[in-house]
Design a protein around this motif. Structure first.
Motif, PDB file in Angstrom:
ATOM      1  N   VAL A 159       0.975  -1.200   0.209  1.00  6.68           N
ATOM      2  CA  VAL A 159       0.140  -0.077   0.059  1.00  6.68           C
ATOM      3  C   VAL A 159       1.247   1.272  -0.061  1.00  6.68           C
ATOM      4  N   THR A 160       1.077   1.989  -1.092  1.00  6.13           N
ATOM      5  CA  THR A 160       1.685   2.732  -1.093  1.00  6.13           C
ATOM      6  C   THR A 160       0.909   4.186  -0.487  1.00  6.13           C
ATOM      7  N   PRO A 161       1.901   4.736   0.417  1.00  5.64           N
ATOM      8  CA  PRO A 161       0.993   6.095   1.488  1.00  5.64           C
ATOM      9  C   PRO A 161       0.726   7.255   0.263  1.00  5.64           C
ATOM     10  N   LYS A 162      -0.199   7.629   0.804  1.00  2.51           N
ATOM     11  CA  LYS A 162      -0.483   9.071   0.369  1.00  2.51           C
ATOM     12  C   LYS A 162       0.481   9.842   0.394  1.00  2.51           C
ATOM     13  N   GLY A 163       0.783  10.745  -0.642  1.00  2.00           N
ATOM     14  CA  GLY A 163       1.154  11.729  -0.730  1.00  2.00           C
ATOM     15  C   GLY A 163       3.367  11.132  -1.059  1.00  2.00           C
ATOM     16  N   ALA A 164       3.317   9.774  -1.044  1.00  2.00           N
ATOM     17  CA  ALA A 164       4.231   9.445  -1.371  1.00  2.00           C
ATOM     18  C   ALA A 164       5.000   9.381  -2.555  1.00  2.00           C
ATOM     19  N   ASP A 165       6.723   9.031  -2.370  1.00  2.00           N
ATOM     20  CA  ASP A 165       7.452   9.358  -3.852  1.00  2.00           C
ATOM     21  C   ASP A 165       7.262   8.220  -4.680  1.00  2.00           C
ATOM     22  N   ALA A 166       6.183   8.483  -5.263  1.00  2.00           N
ATOM     23  CA  ALA A 166       5.793   7.513  -6.532  1.00  2.00           C
ATOM     24  C   ALA A 166       6.660   6.744  -6.841  1.00  2.00           C
ATOM     25  N   LEU A 305       7.978   5.761   7.059  1.00  2.00           N
ATOM     26  CA  LEU A 305       8.125   4.842   6.548  1.00  2.00           C
ATOM     27  C   LEU A 305       8.550   5.363   4.696  1.00  2.00           C
ATOM     28  N   ASP A 306       7.925   5.924   4.440  1.00  2.00           N
ATOM     29  CA  ASP A 306       8.029   6.478   3.179  1.00  2.00           C
ATOM     30  C   ASP A 306       9.726   7.235   2.815  1.00  2.00           C
ATOM     31  N   ALA A 307      10.462   7.748   4.312  1.00  2.00           N
ATOM     32  CA  ALA A 307      11.121   8.761   4.058  1.00  2.00           C
ATOM     33  C   ALA A 307      11.953   7.335   4.096  1.00  2.00           C
ATOM     34  N   TYR A 308      12.014   6.491   4.780  1.00  2.00           N
ATOM     35  CA  TYR A 308      13.037   4.997   4.841  1.00  2.00           C
ATOM     36  C   TYR A 308      12.813   4.918   3.678  1.00  2.00           C
ATOM     37  N   VAL A 309      12.223   4.398   2.598  1.00  2.00           N
ATOM     38  CA  VAL A 309      11.919   3.646   2.157  1.00  2.00           C
ATOM     39  C   VAL A 309      12.718   4.073   0.703  1.00  2.00           C
ATOM     40  N   THR A 310      12.588   5.270   0.488  1.00  2.00           N
ATOM     41  CA  THR A 310      13.304   6.626  -0.795  1.00  2.00           C
ATOM     42  C   THR A 310      14.937   6.986  -0.096  1.00  2.00           C
ATOM     43  N   ALA A 311      14.832   6.814   1.245  1.00  2.00           N
ATOM     44  CA  ALA A 311      16.835   5.903   1.688  1.00  2.00           C
ATOM     45  C   ALA A 311      17.021   5.235   0.393  1.00  2.00           C
ATOM     46  N   LEU A 312      16.872   4.105   0.845  1.00  2.00           N
ATOM     47  CA  LEU A 312      17.054   2.535   0.540  1.00  2.00           C
ATOM     48  C   LEU A 312      17.105   2.647  -0.822  1.00  2.00           C
ATOM     49  N   MET A 313      16.108   3.060  -1.485  1.00  6.03           N
ATOM     50  CA  MET A 313      15.996   3.231  -2.852  1.00  6.03           C
ATOM     51  C   MET A 313      17.430   4.132  -3.449  1.00  6.03           C
ATOM     52  N   ASP A 314      17.343   5.444  -2.590  1.00  4.50           N
ATOM     53  CA  ASP A 314      18.705   6.588  -2.624  1.00  4.50           C
ATOM     54  C   ASP A 314      20.033   5.625  -2.992  1.00  4.50           C
ATOM     55  N   ALA A 315      19.867   5.038  -1.521  1.00  4.23           N
ATOM     56  CA  ALA A 315      21.530   4.470  -1.328  1.00  4.23           C
ATOM     57  C   ALA A 315      21.649   3.310  -2.094  1.00  4.23           C
ATOM     58  N   LEU A 316      21.238   2.640  -2.895  1.00  3.98           N
ATOM     59  CA  LEU A 316      21.516   2.259  -4.063  1.00  3.98           C
ATOM     60  C   LEU A 316      22.017   2.425  -5.103  1.00  3.98           C
ATOM     61  N   GLY A 317      21.752   4.009  -5.756  1.00  2.85           N
ATOM     62  CA  GLY A 317      21.598   4.566  -7.248  1.00  2.85           C
ATOM     63  C   GLY A 317      23.194   4.854  -6.256  1.00  2.85           C
TER      64      GLY A 317
END
Length: 317
Positions: A159-166, A305-317
């Motif tokens: 469930v993607t949170p409202k206002g999350a980084d899509a 949660l949105d900030a954490y998931v985004t940080a995980l994906m940024d770390a890979l990039g």
């Protein structure tokens, strides 16, 4: 028997079952509802002894919970395996997984001293202790392996949170569409996180805090160390901010733990666990508020949660 409150009352059949598992001359003198659990009713039972002293037991009851039998058999098996290992877990007293004797499936275990600590204060000293404890759990090599781990989410149920980084969430969901990486199996707690770890919070000044117990072994399973580390990381990110989620894997390695060699494999497990929380933010946040973290509203936890998931994906990039 005196009750701390109405919610603490033990049902009659369960009371009789507990009493049959006490020592001769012992009786229940007090019951107290324990808060913080999501799936089970937890009660502390104070047992009066013939010599006038007391001891405490903990009663876990699953009321109208799917798979209660599996959960309780899993926990009973884990507590039995943990006896004498040096991991500070409760001792199993009795279990009634099918409610053959009790009103509902129940488990009776010894009570451990200490309490959970969910405050931001002192976190930098607790994180290395959590990491060391998890390394010790993963080092166990039981004669009989617990069941294989079960994934708690799928790419289609996130469930993607409202206002999350899509874009970040879409990329994260794509990560878990891939097959799970190969891994070396380890003994997993499977719900290792600050809410299931007890600390002695009043040790001598010089000693600092210490862990007195690890509880809730119902989901114990066999799988990658990365999964347990990822689960604690997500909890830390939601309780204390995304940076602490990213920090825990480092602390685990500093404590001697071994994670997947490739960054992409580590990311798979971290993201898999983080996304699983998207489906139950409300369930997770409520016990934290009850424990005193009033600011952790469902919305605030979703944002973390949105900030954490985004940080995980940024770390890979």
């Amino acid at each position: 028997m005196t009750n701390h409150d109405e919610a603490a009352a033990v049902r009659p059949l369960t009371l009789a079952w507990v009493s049959r598992h006490l020592e001769v001359g012992e009786r229940i003198v007090r019951t107290e509802a324990l808060h913080g659990g999501i799936t089970a009713e937890m009660r502390r039972l104070t047992i009066g002894r013939p010599d006038g002293g007391t001891r405490d037991l903990v009663l876990r009851t699953f009321v109208n919970v799917e798979h209660a039998e599996d959960w309780l058999n899993g926990e009973a098996g884990a507590l039995t395996l943990l006896t004498g290992t040096g991991v500070p877990a409760p001792g199993l007293v009795a279990v009634d997984p099918t409610a053959a004797h009790c009103e509902y499936p129940s488990l009776l275990m010894t009570h451990l001293a200490g309490r959970t600590v969910l405050d931001d204060e002192g976190l930098e000293t607790r994180v290395p202790l959590l990491a060391r404890q998890l390394v010790a759990i993963h080092a166990l090599r039981p004669a009989e392996r617990p069941r294989e781990y079960v994934a708690w989410t799928t790419a289609d149920t996130v469930v993607t949170p409202k206002g999350a980084d899509a874009a970040a969430w879409a990329a994260a969901i794509d990560v878990i569409r891939r097959p799970a990486p190969r891994y070396e199996g380890r003994f997993l707690h499977r719900d290792f996180q600050p809410g299931n770890v007890l600390f002695d919070v009043s040790p001598p000044e010089s000693a600092g805090p210490r862990i007195t117990g690890v509880v809730d072994w119902a989901a114990t399973s066999w799988g990658p160390a990365d999964l347990d580390v990822a689960h604690c990381s997500t909890n830390l990110a939601l309780l204390h901010g995304p940076a602490w989620g990213l920090r825990f894997a480092e602390a685990y390695e500093e404590a001697g733990g071994v994670l997947a060699a490739a960054a992409s494999e580590r990311l798979y497990w971290q993201v898999r666990d983080g996304l699983a929380f998207s489906e139950e933010v409300q369930l997770v946040a409520q016990p934290w508020r009850e424990a005193g973290r009033a600011e952790l509203t469902t919305r605030a936890v979703e944002e973390r949660l949105d900030a954490y998931v985004t940080a995980l994906m940024d770390a890979l990039g």
